[in-house]
Design a protein around this motif. Structure first.
Motif, PDB file in Angstrom:
ATOM      1  N   GLY A  92       0.826  -1.214   0.000  1.00 19.36           N
ATOM      2  CA  GLY A  92       0.000   0.000   0.000  1.00 19.36           C
ATOM      3  C   GLY A  92       0.850   1.250   0.000  1.00 19.36           C
ATOM      4  N   GLU A  93       1.908   1.246   0.775  1.00 20.32           N
ATOM      5  CA  GLU A  93       2.784   2.412   0.853  1.00 20.32           C
ATOM      6  C   GLU A  93       3.488   2.653  -0.497  1.00 20.32           C
ATOM      7  N   LEU A  94       4.004   1.580  -1.079  1.00 14.57           N
ATOM      8  CA  LEU A  94       4.693   1.723  -2.369  1.00 14.57           C
ATOM      9  C   LEU A  94       3.721   2.216  -3.439  1.00 14.57           C
ATOM     10  N   ARG A  95       2.538   1.656  -3.423  1.00 16.17           N
ATOM     11  CA  ARG A  95       1.527   2.052  -4.411  1.00 16.17           C
ATOM     12  C   ARG A  95       1.215   3.535  -4.295  1.00 16.17           C
ATOM     13  N   THR A  96       0.980   3.979  -3.053  1.00 17.04           N
ATOM     14  CA  THR A  96       0.653   5.400  -2.842  1.00 17.04           C
ATOM     15  C   THR A  96       1.781   6.291  -3.358  1.00 17.04           C
ATOM     16  N   ARG A  97       3.016   5.938  -3.003  1.00 20.72           N
ATOM     17  CA  ARG A  97       4.145   6.786  -3.422  1.00 20.72           C
ATOM     18  C   ARG A  97       4.334   6.770  -4.940  1.00 20.72           C
ATOM     19  N   LEU A  98       4.176   5.594  -5.546  1.00 20.95           N
ATOM     20  CA  LEU A  98       4.375   5.505  -6.999  1.00 20.95           C
ATOM     21  C   LEU A  98       3.274   6.250  -7.752  1.00 20.95           C
ATOM     22  N   ILE A  99       2.050   6.158  -7.239  1.00 20.16           N
ATOM     23  CA  ILE A  99       0.946   6.863  -7.912  1.00 20.16           C
ATOM     24  C   ILE A  99       1.158   8.372  -7.823  1.00 20.16           C
ATOM     25  N   GLU A 100       1.652   8.831  -6.673  1.00 19.86           N
ATOM     26  CA  GLU A 100       1.880  10.276  -6.499  1.00 19.86           C
ATOM     27  C   GLU A 100       2.829  10.830  -7.557  1.00 19.86           C
ATOM     28  N   LYS A 101       3.817  10.018  -7.949  1.00 17.29           N
ATOM     29  CA  LYS A 101       4.785  10.543  -8.933  1.00 17.29           C
ATOM     30  C   LYS A 101       4.710   9.793 -10.264  1.00 17.29           C
ATOM     31  N   ARG A 102       3.506   9.259 -10.531  1.00 16.89           N
ATOM     32  CA  ARG A 102       3.348   8.475 -11.753  1.00 16.89           C
ATOM     33  C   ARG A 102       3.729   9.254 -13.010  1.00 16.89           C
ATOM     34  N   ALA A 103       3.358  10.511 -13.025  1.00 16.10           N
ATOM     35  CA  ALA A 103       3.612  11.316 -14.218  1.00 16.10           C
ATOM     36  C   ALA A 103       5.102  11.423 -14.529  1.00 16.10           C
ATOM     37  N   GLU A 104       5.933  11.380 -13.480  1.00 20.71           N
ATOM     38  CA  GLU A 104       7.382  11.538 -13.736  1.00 20.71           C
ATOM     39  C   GLU A 104       8.109  10.203 -13.842  1.00 20.71           C
ATOM     40  N   LEU A 105       7.423   9.091 -13.656  1.00 23.60           N
ATOM     41  CA  LEU A 105       8.133   7.814 -13.674  1.00 23.60           C
ATOM     42  C   LEU A 105       8.732   7.551 -15.054  1.00 23.60           C
ATOM     43  N   PRO A 106      10.000   7.143 -15.111  1.00 25.51           N
ATOM     44  CA  PRO A 106      10.609   6.855 -16.417  1.00 25.51           C
ATOM     45  C   PRO A 106       9.875   5.710 -17.111  1.00 25.51           C
ATOM     46  N   LYS A 107       9.784   5.822 -18.405  1.00 24.34           N
ATOM     47  CA  LYS A 107       9.083   4.805 -19.204  1.00 24.34           C
ATOM     48  C   LYS A 107       9.690   3.407 -18.964  1.00 24.34           C
ATOM     49  N   ALA A 108      11.009   3.385 -18.771  1.00 23.03           N
ATOM     50  CA  ALA A 108      11.708   2.096 -18.645  1.00 23.03           C
ATOM     51  C   ALA A 108      11.191   1.258 -17.479  1.00 23.03           C
ATOM     52  N   ILE A 109      10.666   1.905 -16.473  1.00 26.64           N
ATOM     53  CA  ILE A 109      10.242   1.117 -15.301  1.00 26.64           C
ATOM     54  C   ILE A 109       8.725   0.947 -15.217  1.00 26.64           C
ATOM     55  N   GLU A 110       8.024   1.547 -16.155  1.00 33.06           N
ATOM     56  CA  GLU A 110       6.558   1.529 -16.047  1.00 33.06           C
ATOM     57  C   GLU A 110       5.985   0.118 -15.974  1.00 33.06           C
ATOM     58  N   ASP A 111       6.556  -0.788 -16.736  1.00 31.81           N
ATOM     59  CA  ASP A 111       5.960  -2.120 -16.793  1.00 31.81           C
ATOM     60  C   ASP A 111       6.616  -3.139 -15.864  1.00 31.81           C
ATOM     61  N   LEU A 112       7.473  -2.676 -14.974  1.00 31.70           N
ATOM     62  CA  LEU A 112       8.083  -3.613 -14.030  1.00 31.70           C
ATOM     63  C   LEU A 112       7.013  -4.163 -13.082  1.00 31.70           C
ATOM     64  N   LYS A 113       7.213  -5.408 -12.673  1.00 29.06           N
ATOM     65  CA  LYS A 113       6.280  -6.036 -11.729  1.00 29.06           C
ATOM     66  C   LYS A 113       6.882  -6.005 -10.333  1.00 29.06           C
ATOM     67  N   ILE A 114       6.078  -5.550  -9.371  1.00 27.25           N
ATOM     68  CA  ILE A 114       6.489  -5.614  -7.969  1.00 27.25           C
ATOM     69  C   ILE A 114       5.524  -6.560  -7.251  1.00 27.25           C
ATOM     70  N   LYS A 115       6.084  -7.495  -6.500  1.00 30.19           N
ATOM     71  CA  LYS A 115       5.236  -8.448  -5.768  1.00 30.19           C
ATOM     72  C   LYS A 115       5.812  -8.651  -4.377  1.00 30.19           C
ATOM     73  N   VAL A 116       4.906  -8.699  -3.393  1.00 26.83           N
ATOM     74  CA  VAL A 116       5.348  -8.719  -2.001  1.00 26.83           C
ATOM     75  C   VAL A 116       4.708  -9.900  -1.254  1.00 26.83           C
ATOM     76  N   SER A 117       5.548 -10.650  -0.553  1.00 23.34           N
ATOM     77  CA  SER A 117       5.044 -11.716   0.325  1.00 23.34           C
ATOM     78  C   SER A 117       5.402 -11.367   1.763  1.00 23.34           C
ATOM     79  N   GLY A 118       4.552 -11.764   2.691  1.00 19.93           N
ATOM     80  CA  GLY A 118       4.804 -11.457   4.096  1.00 19.93           C
ATOM     81  C   GLY A 118       5.811 -12.386   4.755  1.00 19.93           C
ATOM     82  N   CYS A 119       6.143 -13.486   4.062  1.00 18.19           N
ATOM     83  CA  CYS A 119       7.158 -14.423   4.579  1.00 18.19           C
ATOM     84  C   CYS A 119       7.761 -15.143   3.396  1.00 18.19           C
ATOM     85  N   PHE A 120       8.556 -16.148   3.661  1.00 20.32           N
ATOM     86  CA  PHE A 120       9.260 -16.863   2.595  1.00 20.32           C
ATOM     87  C   PHE A 120       8.361 -17.801   1.803  1.00 20.32           C
TER      88      PHE A 120
END
Lengths: 749, 196
Positions: free
Chosen positions: A460-488
């Motif tokens: 949630g925190e990453l999403r909020t921060r990324l959305i706030e600066k979405r307009a300036e995000l470099p094109k190269a990283i736009e389609d990267l996938k981020i995935k988070v697990s709470g444990c191994f």
């Protein structure tokens, strides 16, 4: 008399589902009365999709001390160390993620009345409701069953939801539409005798093409990849079959079991795989009990040989090929005629949304719209509004996705602006679907007993921060996938992300600090083609800065259109570690107290709350599970006696004896089937005639209760005969327990 | 009328712009530490990321306390989930008492500095489509009970409105009054009226 959901929905539910739910309701009563073993109840509960949640052991660290949660039911448990009244999770299976408008409305109702008003889409196209009370689950299941949804085998050591590409059937690259095959597979294996004795769960996925991600077949226990071959001028449909893939703590890429299996052979093949897994898979050590370990231990050649051997002895079953006849009729009906988007006034924000959330279908004039759900969540109200939109524009062509979103398929292009307006009005018009802002996360410490760090809080925190600066995000990283697990354990699928994180902890002074291990270079494309590697752990509160450092460096270093995976590979571990190192230093609690709390959690971090997970289910023998069905039938017989319904009592008591006999027979002859004549005949030959069933004192007396009732059903059921049979059934069940223990040794391992 | 499976009472926040969402998370954790409100308190669930959603929920066994943004209106809500109540009136009374109690504690919390709850208006919903489906005849049967309770609680002229016309939604009423309600009033008046 007050009507119940059971009364109201009796005629709307499929008979077998209704019966299963009745049995489970009976088992709830048996457990409350202490007449059902807690481990057996836990496994039967899990196999109905009812899962434990964090703090259900009755203890919770509140940030200062560990408090006892004194639930009113006291010591009553619904599994080992799992308090009866503790809220739990209900997992709802949606084969290939398919949803109808009616189902959406009912799901919304159930979230509102039994849960916390939130529907959560999982990474395996299920829906989960949290904070559900165990005693609400039978009615919840009935309401779902009435719209053809089951929760059966959504958890536990069983075949889980069968997933498939969310754009199957409308995709440009697929060999053919895998939807009806995944549907057939899900129904064939649901409750199948050969899929009841696993040491762990089995996950199955279908994909329409090799190059794209959607199906992720290579990270599944069993994966089916659509293919066609040209045989003597005729195009034949079939599948490349993978086995033994999986994430978890030890991720493994699936091996190719067969390059091509014809479409009419995939059900017996999956049955044969199930039989090999049930027979030879690990049962005691749950950490090595997944299919991937068996495939790895045996080697793919030997595993293939065993499956082939099994295929040759599997009893003929018309269900193996019945569904093939229905394939030509399978298809989706668009709700509206496909028309091009031409000259319409476009609402503000539409173009951005169109770029990321709209997929042009191969059918002219139609698109698939991805509804971007933050952390996979939506409210009951939003689900109802979405159901309205679906009803008006696409009908029942709705699916969930493995990226925790919902897709509306068969949207006429001319309707796109209006759909965007409508979605925007209900807070579901966010652009950025399937881009870097669309982060996948498992429940983590929010609700999972195994969670170590707050994956949802971080996502949630990453999403909020990324959305706030979405307009300036470099094109190269736009389609990267981020995935988070709470444990191994990888429920957030961090291994197949460009940038993945999984929760762990480190010590600073006398305190633990929530951390995330950084996993880089995984591949979501090519059906989860390769897995990322762990590069080092950083404090949870540093992850946003770490993400920025990694992406900045990638953008600066990138050569041409180099992919993130190639960049990670080129840079090497030493250099990557150097990027992370500045963030690895731990402050003290006095210096920076915020590091000692997790995202979205005000408490000082503690690992005291980590419990025993139920992912692995309870390791309960097949006999224990089967005999519990007999006990449930017997209980129904008792209830019928109370209600003075003697015909029903007689029926339940007889069924209870048949099920008990079957449970025993299946320990020696798994393929006995359901026919009472065969069951009784096999029981007689194997256990009565051999005297194996005989008690030292009363000899074969209890067995004769079954044999006599089977041979000579009463011409007329009387209260006396019903009472007597219910009593005899109880004695027969007890004798079966005793005999099994004597013949086979340990019952519950 | 029988007690519904769940019953929900929401009091609206007058100045939601002054409430920092993180402060609510902290508040609810403190309430657990201090057993500050009635019932067995279990955990805090955070749904601030969901549009017009339940916001932040203090999950309890008997009921949940929620700082909600549902319908786009911030409010402090209590959802009664498990109780011994045998009638609708009894369940309503318990729910209102706990909602008002929590709202007063919220308003009095120093860390939230200045949050104001509107004690003149309450939203009441019955989450039980089995016994209380959203149908005209059921609404008509329930409304007098809500009206009677509102009259007792506010002690004067009250207005009870049906909240919306989508019959897929829960039966929902809005109760408005010229006078404000307080926990003291709730307890005393319910006792006098013997509805709780």
């Amino acid at each position: 008399m007050t009507k119940t959901w059971k009364d109201i929905l009796q005629d709307s539910m499929p008979e077998d589902l209704a019966h299963q739910i009745d049995i489970f309701e009976g088992q709830i009563e048996l457990r409350k009365q202490g007449k059902m073993d807690e481990k057996v109840f836990a496994e039967t509960r899990l196999r109905r999709g009812i899962y434990g949640q964090r703090y259900d052991n009755g203890r919770r660290n509140d940030g200062i001390r560990t408090q006892e949660l004194n639930f009113p039911s006291g010591d009553l448990v619904k599994g080992p160390d799992t308090r009866w009244d503790a809220p739990g999770m209900m997992r709802i299976k949606l084969p290939f993620g398919g949803l109808t408008v009616e189902q959406m409305n009912v799901l919304a109702d159930t979230a509102e009345e039994y849960s916390d008003d939130i529907l959560h889409i999982t990474t395996r196209q299920d829906i989960q409701l949290h904070y559900v009370h165990i005693e609400d689950t039978p009615d919840l299941m009935r309401r779902l069953a009435a719209v053809d949804i089951t929760t059966q085998e959504a958890c536990g050591n069983s075949v889980r939801n069968v997933t498939a590409c969310s754009i199957a059937g409308v995709c440009h690259d697929e060999a053919f539409d895998v939807s009806p095959y995944s549907h057939a597979m899900a129904h064939f294996l649901l409750g199948h005798d050969d899929a009841q004795d696993f040491g762990r769960k089995v996950k199955i996925a279908f994909s329409g093409c090799e190059g794209h991600a959607c199906g992720l077949v290579k990270m599944h226990d069993i994966g089916f990849l659509a293919r066609t071959v040209n045989h003597e001028g005729e195009v034949k449909k079939g599948f490349m079959v993978f086995v033994g893939g999986g994430l978890g703590t030890v991720p493994q890429q699936a091996k190719v079991l067969a390059d091509f299996v014809a479409e009419d052979k995939i059900l017996p093949l999956s049955q044969a795989i199930s039989r090999v897994f049930a027979r030879l898979g690990e049962k005691k050590n749950r950490n090595r009990a997944r299919l991937k370990f068996l495939v790895s231990d045996l080697g793919i050649e030997e595993f293939r040989r065993l499956v082939q051997e099994e295929l040759e002895v599997i009893p003929a079953d018309p269900r193996h090929t019945e569904y093939i006849k229905t394939l030509p009729e399978y298809g989706e009906e668009p709700a509206r005629q496909g028309m091009i988007l031409n000259g319409a006034t476009l609402p503000e924000g539409f173009n951005n949304w169109y770029r990321t959330n709209v997929y042009k279908q191969r059918q002219a004039g139609y698109s698939t719209v991805t509804v971007n759900l933050p952390l996979g969540d939506l409210t009951s109200w939003q689900m109802r509004q979405l159901a309205n939109i679906a009803q008006e524009f696409v009908g029942d062509n709705v699916r969930t996705t493995v990226e925790q979103n919902i897709v509306l398929r068969w949207v006429s292009d001319s309707d796109l602006p209006e759909i965007y307006r409508r979605l925007h009005a209900i807070g579901l018009g966010d652009a950025g679907a399937n881009t870097i802002v669309d982060i996948t996360s498992c429940p983590g410490t929010d609700t999972c007993k195994l969670g170590i760090a707050s994956s949802r809080g971080l996502a949630g925190e990453l999403r909020t921060r990324l959305i706030e600066k979405r307009a300036e995000l470099p094109k190269a990283i736009e389609d990267l996938k981020i995935k988070v697990s709470g444990c191994f354990n990888s429920c957030g699928q961090h291994h197949v992300a460009d940038i993945g994180f999984f929760g762990n902890s480190r010590r600073s002074g006398n305190h633990k600090v929530p951390h995330f291990q950084v996993v880089l270079g995984g591949q979501f494309t090519n059906n989860a083609g390769s897995y990322g590697l762990a590069m080092g752990a950083v404090p949870s509160k540093s992850v946003p800065d770490v993400l920025e450092a990694i992406t900045n460096r990638y953008v600066a270093d990138r050569q041409g259109d180099e992919t993130f995976q190639k960049w990670v590979e080129r840079l090497g571990k030493r250099e990557i570690k150097a990027i992370l190192e500045p963030f690895m230093t731990l402050p003290t609690l006095e210096e920076q107290p915020q590091f000692f709390s997790d995202w979205g959690d005000a408490r000082i971090y503690s690992i005291d709350d980590i419990g025993v997970g139920e992912c692995a289910g309870e390791v309960v023998s097949l006999f224990s599970m089967e005999i519990s069905k007999a006990e449930s039938e017997h209980f129904e017989g008792l209830v019928s006696l109370d209600e003075k319904d003697y015909e029903a009592a007689d029926h339940y008591a007889y069924n209870a004896m048949i099920l008990a006999a079957r449970a025993l027979v299946r320990t020696k002859f798994p393929d006995v089937g359901d026919n009472p004549d065969t069951i009784v005949s096999e029981f007689k030959t194997r256990f009565y005639d051999t005297e194996l069933f005989f008690d030292p004192f009363v000899k074969g007396k209890f067995a004769r209760h079954l044999l006599q009732r089977h041979e000579n059903p009463p011409p007329q059921v009387t209260p006396d005969s019903a009472y007597q049979l219910v009593e005899e059934a109880q004695l027969f069940i007890e004798a079966t327990h005793t005999a099994e223990g004597r013949i086979n040794g340990v019952i519950v391992s | 009328m029988p007690a519904p499976k769940r019953i929900i009472a929401k009091l609206f926040i007058e100045n939601p712009q002054d409430v920092h969402p993180e402060a609510i998370v902290h508040l609810f954790h403190r309430w657990i530490q201090q057993h500050a409100v009635e019932g067995l308190l279990i955990d805090v669930a955070d749904y601030k990321h969901v549009f017009n959603g339940p916001g932040t929920i203090l999950i309890g066994h008997e009921g949940d306390y929620t700082y909600t943004t549902s319908d786009g209106q911030a409010g402090l809500q209590y959802t009664l989930k498990q109780s011994e109540a045998e009638s609708l009136n009894e369940a309503l009374a318990i729910t209102l008492r706990r909602a008002v109690d929590a709202a007063e504690k919220l308003q009095a919390d120093e860390a939230l500095s200045g949050v104001r709850v509107n004690f003149h208006e309450i939203q009441i919903a019955l989450a039980d489509r089995l016994q209380y489906p959203n149908q005209p005849e059921v609404l008509a049967a329930v409304q007098p009970h809500v009206q009677a309770l509102a009259n007792v609680l506010f002690g004067g002229e009250t207005l009870v409105q049906v909240a919306d016309d989508d019959n897929r939604n829960l039966i929902t009423f809005i109760v408005k009054s010229e006078t404000a309600i307080s926990l003291e009033n709730v307890t005393q008046r319910l006792a006098v009226a013997q509805v709780g």
